[in-house]
Motif scaffolding. Structure first.
Motif, PDB file in Angstrom:
ATOM      1  N   LYS A   1      -5.110  -4.321  -5.843  1.00  0.00           N
ATOM      2  CA  LYS A   1      -4.824  -2.918  -6.178  1.00  0.00           C
ATOM      3  C   LYS A   1      -5.076  -2.603  -7.651  1.00  0.00           C
ATOM      4  O   LYS A   1      -4.773  -1.502  -8.113  1.00  0.00           O
ATOM      5  N   LYS A   2      -5.622  -3.564  -8.420  1.00  0.00           N
ATOM      6  CA  LYS A   2      -5.773  -3.377  -9.862  1.00  0.00           C
ATOM      7  C   LYS A   2      -6.578  -2.128 -10.230  1.00  0.00           C
ATOM      8  O   LYS A   2      -6.168  -1.356 -11.106  1.00  0.00           O
TER       9      LYS A   2
ATOM     10  N   PHE B   1      -7.005   0.705  -8.720  1.00  0.00           N
ATOM     11  CA  PHE B   1      -6.239   1.931  -8.454  1.00  0.00           C
ATOM     12  C   PHE B   1      -5.141   2.120  -9.499  1.00  0.00           C
ATOM     13  O   PHE B   1      -4.895   3.242  -9.969  1.00  0.00           O
TER      14      PHE B   1
ATOM     15  N   MET C   1      -0.317  -7.229  -5.516  1.00  0.00           N
ATOM     16  CA  MET C   1      -0.969  -6.206  -6.339  1.00  0.00           C
ATOM     17  C   MET C   1      -2.384  -6.600  -6.760  1.00  0.00           C
ATOM     18  O   MET C   1      -3.083  -5.804  -7.390  1.00  0.00           O
TER      19      MET C   1
ATOM     20  N   LEU D   1       2.463   1.816  -3.505  1.00  0.00           N
ATOM     21  CA  LEU D   1       1.566   2.358  -4.530  1.00  0.00           C
ATOM     22  C   LEU D   1       1.177   3.791  -4.211  1.00  0.00           C
ATOM     23  O   LEU D   1       1.038   4.625  -5.114  1.00  0.00           O
TER      24      LEU D   1
ATOM     25  N   GLU E   1       0.828  -1.209   0.000  1.00  0.00           N
ATOM     26  CA  GLU E   1       0.000   0.000   0.000  1.00  0.00           C
ATOM     27  C   GLU E   1       0.857   1.252   0.000  1.00  0.00           C
ATOM     28  O   GLU E   1       0.607   2.199  -0.774  1.00  0.00           O
TER      29      GLU E   1
END
Length: 1639
Positions: A387-388, A390, A384, A351, A348
């Motif tokens: 998180k795709k 974002f 990840m 990113l 987190e």
């Protein structure tokens, strides 16, 4: 003896280590290593002792010795005893620590010796090292380095010592004040840490498995404090890097509490180094190791440092990568490794840091961020996954960046996303569209360099995008549902045109996969999907872009493949038909390339494909819908003229298939209203559309055009609704031109039976209405060339359509005269000197069609038309040489149009008068002074005559009354300066002769043998040689004379006489040739005209130098000489030298009649021979030797002989006097070599050379050579001349140095090609042996000697007399004659080998006496004798040979080492023949000579002269069998074949191996002989001698040592080590290394 001997060899080599040449130094070290391979301990001891005894030896040489010792130790560590090892360790330790200052190479070499020893004796090395590594005393830096290297090379042996080493070293860290020492300690700590980690990772193989990481924790922790808290702050960059490299592996050995405690300081400390160092790969590597260590212990401190870590790492990744810098690339990899570690522990935070960076506009920041993003998508996929969304949303701004580097990075990120399921998420469509956009980039975009920065060259954005799209489509299964049918949306938008090829390929793959899954289901589902293109749009788009099939990476084939796959979705009925037709189209594309493809043929194939598809569908609604879609897409192709033009044709084809007339007229109206008339391609396309449509809808098409013509488009006052209200006059002209073109295409395409009725009333009337307008009731025609061209082109199409109609013959064209007048106006308005538009071509084509229609034109109108058309084409200036551009093609087309016009006019008057009328129009151009006009006129004439001949119909036998005039006009042109004109002139004469035959009543298919010969003569007219050219003209005249009617002869001659004044001199001369030929062939018919003709020719001789005038004078001289030969010859001989061209011609005239020629030649030969050939005089009083000056009378007679014999008619006379002429001129040549001209003639010769007064050189020798050649040529010996010419013999004859070779080549050629003439020639030459001139004796002997190389003298029974004659000359006072006698006797071996045995004793005696010739100071006679013996040995009787073998071998041995190459080569080759002659019967005495010759032969293989080396190869191959060793003979045969490259070292090694295996007793003799060559003057031989010795020693058994005087050999090699040539010193050192064999 072994130890002192090896020591001596080692000492010699060690003394030579100081050689200045690096190659010698290297070889000395290799030799030491070779000694070490055999006797490692003794060699090492010698090296150790040498270094101890030579304390002052410079360190570079000490370094080389130490490196040799390291090699020996590494290879033989298992063979060394402890005493030797102890001595080596002590020496290396001493060498390493002797100098307190840093001498890197020297101390490193010593350290390497210790490390090599430590691989086995680690305890002994450590004992020595620890002795120099005492507590409290700072050690030598290389002691520490040696310990460090030992820990790497012997991990298991060294790690147990590390505890004590570290405990001793740690207190020393504080004592190290110099940065260099600190660097060494850091490197050692790094190596110790790495070794420890490797030991711990392989505990199962370790000798002590109880070792644990905490064993070293305390020591490493203490070392860490010093390195990090003190040394890392140093100003020395090298030290800081060494510290940080050590901290990386050390961090894994620190206690976890200590690491956790130090991380808040350690990480910032390491990160701070990024700002201090340019090369940061070591920092990044260490940082990665520290991060891995921190993560492995679960550090919480890492979260606190994360922001600074990310900022520093991101700055590093944003540094531009230089592909040529491995350090920068390595740093990038290490930084990405750090990001992977951080992504796994804090995704987190990572990113949150990275994604906002994508919004910046800075290129480097954005590219670097995208690079990190791609890396973590691949390397941290699990982290990840959630998180795709974002990540996808953060790509919005990068997608808009125009920078190519950013684009490439974005494409790479999207590729990674596709593999990990990102594009299936919302927002994935934007990524796909981006990829397609990049695929659509033009290929040249990769070469642009905005902002002054270099763009990517390899892997351009477009290339990467194309490969990415295809890979994602074909290899990522999860993407199939994402890509299909979404990719179809990108087919029709024009902005994606550049991406069509990859799009189609991907779609084809996806569609085929779906078909495999569900064969019967439709591929495209339109349920509510309004964004997908319709089947009509897809079909239109793919068909249109296929018209340019090779653009965009072969988009034609890709589009057709996709069209085939989608056949069911386009229309259900098309599948079966398209499977066949599309396959044929694809096959056609494969057979062609972009250069070979005919665009017109390809478009026609596509239109046939479309027409066929429409016929299969046969659904009016579907067809109308398709035509609407095609019209809708037309604006999309603005700026793409070829595609839009083709789409217009498709529209016309589709409308032609539609049955709804309302739809057809409505769409035609829309096309006329929306067309972009300013663009030429669009105007042409619209016209083609109307023409194709008219095939099926002629009435509707004409009606729609007429409605449009009647609209208010042509009125200036136009209302608000007029769509053309903003157009200028020029724009309106373009609209008019388009409408005119439409009418033309309608007429050309519509059915012929319907066009006739509408041609004048509808089509032409409306065309002219568009062309002209009325102002105040007066018709005004436009001057716009574009509009004129449209009218001409359309008129041409209309006329062509009318003429091709079946009813054209009965059609009365009322507007014919008006159209012709209009076309003539256009033609006259064109510039006469240039051709820029096709107006006149089209106008003449129209006129040619019009002329065949009724009514016939008036005579004056027709004449004016011919004159105007000829003037408009013939006078056009040609394009510059080599520029065959569009203008050249336009001119050719225009010329073809003119030919068609003239043929069509001639067709209406196929009589001699009609033909004469055409020729009269062409005559001024035929005689034009400008060559390009003549060639054009002759081409037209040939075309018309051929046409007239092909269409000739003779109903009654009538005379061709103007034949003589026409032949007289054309025939001189056979010699025109322009080759093309000559060809056309022959064609004209050929046609005229067949016309005469036709008028005489012969059938059209009759072929006359005489006339047909003209065709075979055409090739001769291409040749630039005037002699060939005029000979061909003479042949043409002969043909004309045989077929010309008697009544036409006078007309022809009178016309030819007029041509004598032709401005083209070639044509004038051709006229003369033809006149003379005609007089000869047909003179009996013109008896009363002969005096007049001869008078004219004689008068011309006084006025001009033209050839045809001179011919008449030659005839007179011939008559005179027939009566008074002696007086004429005497008079001509009195002419001044050099003879002028007239005199030469008159001499040649005397050869006309054989009897006269023989008389003249005999007189000249007698005048040449009776006087002395030269006189000796001194140019200066003090000259050392007199000059030879030629006498005048023999010189003049020689020149005259050449002139007479140069005439072809002199052949019979020359044949009669052949022996006397040949012998006399050959002896004349021998007497004139080196002879000069008299001074007055030398001056005259110089003036003649500058003013061209003489036809050839007056040099006495060259003149005699030329005359001799003429004898051979005229005497029927052309092959002799050619052979001597090919071998360069004529040039050799004229030079003093090459005269003998020239005579030999002449004799050889005579023997081969003129054998029957030799008896009389020999008889004429034999008398020369008593000549007072030495040159004549040498020449005659050389000639006779060479004859013996041929068997012809035996066949002619001349052998015995020839041998006797040569034997009689053996005592000649001239050495050259004696030498040539030996050569001749030896030639018997090649000419008559079967006669050698019969004359063997005589021949061998002559050769042996030649070997012993003492009167020749240069030994050339001996050289010839050796060469002769080499030839004779194989053919003589064995009994005769035995008597001379030994004497010959002994006599030639001194020549082996002669300074002269020829002597070495010939003597060695003779030695080979001696060996060959006694194969199988070699006496012991001769065998001794063979053995004695081995060493010279082997060594002379390296002779600098290739011929000597080749002779050695031969001799050694011959020696092999006599040595009675099959293996050695096989080696000689294998390696020493002629033409094969020789690896000398490999050969010598193999030869010595067998020599020593079978003849070990020869060692001493061979070595002692080779010692003689140690002093050779050739350095290659001098280098080969020790090489031979070395190989002999290498392969001999040690017990043979007694044969060799080692003291002498070693002393000699020692001297060679001081040789000036490096290669010699190298071989000497190599051999010394091999002498260890005798240890």
């Amino acid at each position: 003896m072994s130890e002192p001997y090896v020591k001596k060899l080692s000492t010699i080599l060690l003394d030579s280590v100081t050689d200045k040449d690096p190659l010698v130094q290297e070889q000395v070290c290799s030799a030491l290593c070779a000694l070490g391979e055999s006797q490692p301990e003794e060699t090492l001891s010698a090296c150790e002792e040498h270094l101890r005894q030579h304390e002052k030896l410079a360190h570079p040489y000490r370094t080389m010795i130490l490196r040799a010792m390291e090699t020996i130790v590494s290879n033989h560590i298992s063979e060394l005893d402890k005493d030797t090892v102890r001595a080596i360790i002590l020496l290396a330790s001493s060498e390493m620590t002797k100098a307190k200052d840093l001498v890197s190479d020297w101390q490193q070499a010593a350290s390497s010796v210790l490390v090599a020893v430590g691989k086995r004796f680690v305890g002994m090395v450590m004992e020595e090292m620890l002795g120099k590594f005492q507590p409290g005393v700072l050690p030598h830096c290389f002691v520490v380095q040696t310990l460090a290297n030992l820990s790497v090379f012997n991990v298991f042996g060294m790690v147990p010592f590390l505890t004590s080493v570290l405990s001793t070293m740690l207190p020393m860290l504080g004592m190290a004040k110099h940065d260099s020492m600190r660097v060494v300690f850091c490197c050692a700590l790094q190596r110790f840490s790495e070794s420890t980690l490797e030991y711990l990772a392989n505990l199962d193989q370790a000798p002590d498995p109880t070792v644990r990481k905490d064993t070293f924790a305390s020591d490493i922790s203490s070392a860490y404090d010093t390195l990090f808290h003190h040394w890392l702050q140093s100003r020395e960059a090298k030290l800081r890097l060494a510290v940080v490299e050590a901290l990386g592996p050390m961090s894994h050995l620190l206690p976890s509490e200590k690491l956790e405690e130090q991380l808040p300081k350690l990480l910032p400390g390491v990160l701070a180094l990024y700002k201090k160092h340019a090369e940061t790969s070591h920092v990044s590597k260490s940082l990665g190791q520290i991060l891995e260590a921190a993560v492995s212990v679960g550090s919480r401190t890492l979260e606190v440092q994360l922001d600074s870590l990310l900022a520093a790492l991101h700055a590093q990744i944003c540094v531009p990568v230089e592909t040529t810098s491995p350090l920068v690339t390595s740093n990038q990899k290490e930084v990405l490794r750090c990001f992977t570690v951080l992504a796994c522990c804090s995704p987190e935070r990572l990113l949150a840091f990275l994604l906002p960076k994508l919004d910046t506009s800075n290129e480097r920041t954005r590219v670097g961020t995208l690079q990190v993003l791609r890396h973590i998508i691949n390397s941290a996929a699990a982290q990840m996954e959630v998180k795709k969304p974002f990540i996808l949303s953060s790509m919005r701004l990068p997608l808009l960046d125009p920078n190519s580097k950013v684009k490439r990075a974005v494409v790479q990120v999207i590729s990674a996303m596709a593999h990990h399921g990102y594009l299936e998420q919302p927002g994935g469509e934007a990524m796909l569209e981006y990829i397609v956009q990049q695929c659509a980039l033009p290929p040249e975009a990769q070469h642009q360099k905005p902002s002054g920065e270099e763009e990517p060259q390899a892997d351009s954005v477009r290339d990467i995008s194309v490969s990415t799209l295809y890979l994602v489509s074909t290899t990522v299964d999860r993407m199939s549902d994402v890509l299909w049918p979404h990719l179809l949306e990108f087919l029709t938008p024009v902005r994606f045109t550049g991406a069509l090829t990859p799009l189609c390929r991907s779609l084809v793959h996806l569609a085929q996969k779906r078909q495999e899954a569900a064969a019967d289901a439709p591929l495209i589902q339109y349920d509510g999907n309004v964004t997908l293109p319709s089947p009509y749009a897809i079909a239109t788009r793919l068909l249109t872009v296929s018209s340019s099939p090779y653009l965009g990476g072969s988009r034609g084939a890709a589009s057709l493949c996709l069209l085939n796959v989608l056949h069911r979705d386009i229309h259900p009925l098309l599948g079966q038909r398209w499977a066949t037709t599309i396959a044929l189209l694809l096959e056609y594309l494969e057979e062609h390339t972009e250069k070979t493809l005919s665009q017109k043929e390809w478009e026609e194939k596509l239109l046939v494909f479309l027409r066929d598809s429409l016929a299969v569908v046969s659904d009016n609604t579907w067809i109308c819908q398709l035509s609407l879609e095609m019209c809708k897409q037309l604006p999309c192709y603005n700026g793409m003229p070829q595609e839009k033009n083709f789409l217009y044709k498709c529209v016309g084809t589709t409308l032609g298939a539609a049955s709804s007339k309302d739809v057809v007229r409505k769409l035609l109206q829309e096309l006329l209203e929306t067309a972009r008339y300013q663009e030429e391609a669009e105007r042409e396309g619209l016209a083609c559309c109307f023409g194709i449509c008219a095939i099926s809808h002629l009435d509707d098409t004409l009606a729609q055009l007429e409605d449009f013509v009647r609209s208010d488009v042509f009125r200036k006052s136009i209302g608000i609704f007029n769509i053309f209200k903003d157009r200028s006059d020029n724009d309106i002209d373009k609209v008019k031109g388009t409408l005119i073109l439409c009418y033309g295409h309608v007429a050309a395409q519509a059915p012929r039976e319907l066009v006739l009725a509408r041609a004048e009333t509808d089509i032409l009337r409306n065309m002219f209405q568009c062309f002209s307008t009325k102002v105040l009731g007066i018709k005004v025609e436009t001057k716009d060339p574009g509009l004129q061209l449209c009218l001409v082109q359309s008129v041409c199409m209309v006329c062509q359509a009318i003429c091709s109609s079946a009813q054209a013959g009965s059609f009365h064209f009322a507007r014919k005269a008006e159209l012709v007048a209009q076309m003539m106006d256009f033609i006259k308005a064109e510039p006469t000197d240039s051709l820029r538009t096709p107006i006149r071509k089209k106008a003449m084509l129209a006129c040619s069609h019009l002329s065949s229609l009724e009514p016939e034109l008036e005579e004056q109108v027709q004449s004016d038309m011919i004159h105007s058309c000829l003037h408009s084409v013939m006078a056009v200036l040609p394009e510059p040489e080599g520029e065959d551009g569009p203008q050249e093609f336009l001119y050719l087309d225009t010329m073809h149009a003119l030919e068609d016009l003239l043929r069509s006019i001639l067709r209406r008057n196929m009589t001699p008068q009609g033909l004469q009328l055409m020729v009269e129009h062409l005559s001024p151009w035929i005689k034009s002074p400008r060559g390009y006009e003549r060639v054009r006129a002759l081409g037209l004439s040939a075309c018309l005559l051929q046409f007239f001949l092909e269409h000739l119909h003779v109903s009654a036998l009538v005379p061709f009354h103007n034949l003589g005039l026409l032949v007289g006009l054309f025939s001189p042109r056979c010699a025109d300066l322009w080759p093309a004109t000559r060809q056309e002139a022959v064609s004209c004469v050929y046609s005229l002769l067949y016309l005469q035959l036709g008028y005489e009543g012969f059938s059209r298919d009759y072929r006359d043998d005489v006339a047909e010969r003209l065709l075979t003569l055409k090739d001769g007219l291409v040749h630039p040689d005037p002699a060939i050219l005029f000979h061909t003209c003479h042949s043409i005249a002969q043909i004309i004379a045989k077929r010309l009617p008697p009544d036409q002869l006078i007309n022809l001659l009178l016309t030819l006489f007029e041509s004598l004044g032709d401005p083209d001199k070639n044509c004038s001369r051709a006229a003369t040739v033809m006149i003379n030929c005609l007089l000869k062939e047909r003179g009996s018919m013109l008896l009363e005209k002969v005096p007049e003709i001869m008078s004219v020719l004689r008068s011309k001789l006084q006025e001009t130098r033209e050839e045809h005038v001179l011919q008449s004078a030659q005839h007179s001289v011939y008559v005179l000489a027939s009566q008074h030969c002696v007086a004429v010859v005497t008079s001509l001989l009195g002419s001044p030298l050099p003879f002028d061209s007239h005199t030469c011609s008159l001499w040649r005239a005397l050869a006309v009649e054989p009897g006269l020629s023989a008389q003249v030649l005999g007189l000249l030969l007698e005048r040449m021979s009776r006087d002395v050939p030269f006189k000796e005089s001194r140019a200066f009083l003090l000259s050392s030797s007199p000059d030879r000056v030629a006498t005048l009378l023999p010189l003049a007679a020689t020149c005259a002989l050449h002139e007479v014999m140069s005439a072809p008619a002199s052949g019979p006379a020359v044949t009669e006097l052949y022996p006397q002429l040949f012998a006399g001129l050959l002896l004349r040549v021998s007497c004139t070599v080196g002879v000069q001209l008299p001074r007055n003639l030398q001056a005259k010769e110089r003036r003649a050379g500058s003013s061209a007064l003489a036809s050839r050189t007056l040099d006495p020798c060259s003149t005699a050579v030329d005359a001799l050649r003429a004898v051979l040529l005229r005497g029927g010996s052309e092959d002799v001349v050619q052979r001597v010419e090919l071998e360069g013999g004529w040039e050799l004859l004229s030079t003093s140095a090459g005269h003998e070779d020239g005579v030999a080549r002449l004799a050889s050629a005579m023997a081969k090609f003129a054998g029957p003439r030799l008896p009389l020639v020999m008889k004429a030459l034999l008398g020369a042996h008593s000549s007072v001139y030495e040159a004549q004796r040498v020449t005659s002997t050389a000639f006779l000697a060479e004859l013996l190389t041929s068997n012809v003298v035996n066949d002619l029974m001349l052998l015995e007399s020839l041998l006797d004659n040569l034997a009689a000359r053996q005592k000649d006072p001239c050495a050259g004659v004696r030498r040539l006698v030996l050569r001749g006797l030896a030639n018997l071996a090649s000419g008559s080998p079967d006669k050698v045995r019969a004359h063997g004793p005589q021949l061998l005696t002559a050769m042996i006496s030649g070997l012993d010739d003492g009167d020749d100071p240069h030994s050339l006679v001996a050289l010839e004798a050796m060469a002769g013996l080499a030839k004779l040995l194989g053919l003589a009787e064995p009994e005769d040979l035995r008597a001379v073998l030994l004497h010959t071998a002994i006599r030639i041995r001194p020549f082996f080492d002669s300074e002269k190459m020829e002597f070495r080569s010939v003597s060695i080759r003779l030695f080979g023949h001696l060996n060959k002659a006694c194969h199988g019967a070699c006496d012991d005495v001769f065998l001794e000579q063979v053995v004695g010759g081995l060493v010279p032969l082997l060594l002379h293989l390296r002779d600098p002269q290739a011929s000597v080396a080749a002779a050695c190869r031969f001799a050694l191959r011959m020696c092999g069998p006599n040595l009675e060793c099959e293996e050695l003979a096989a080696v000689f045969q294998k390696h020493l074949q002629d033409g094969r490259g020789l690896h000398f070292g490999e050969f010598l090694n193999a030869a010595c191996k067998h020599l020593m295996c079978y003849f070990p007793d020869l060692l001493g003799r061979l070595v002692s002989t080779s010692l003689f060559y140690f002093k050779s003057s050739w350095e290659d031989v001098r280098a080969a001698a020790p090489m031979l010795t070395g190989f002999l020693v290498l392969h001999v058994e040690p017990q043979q040592q007694a044969q060799v005087d080692l003291e002498q050999l070693i002393a000699a090699l020692q001297l060679l080590l001081k040789d000036p040539a490096p290669k010699v010193r190298v071989k000497a050192a190599e051999t010394l290394g091999r002498l260890v064999k005798f240890a």
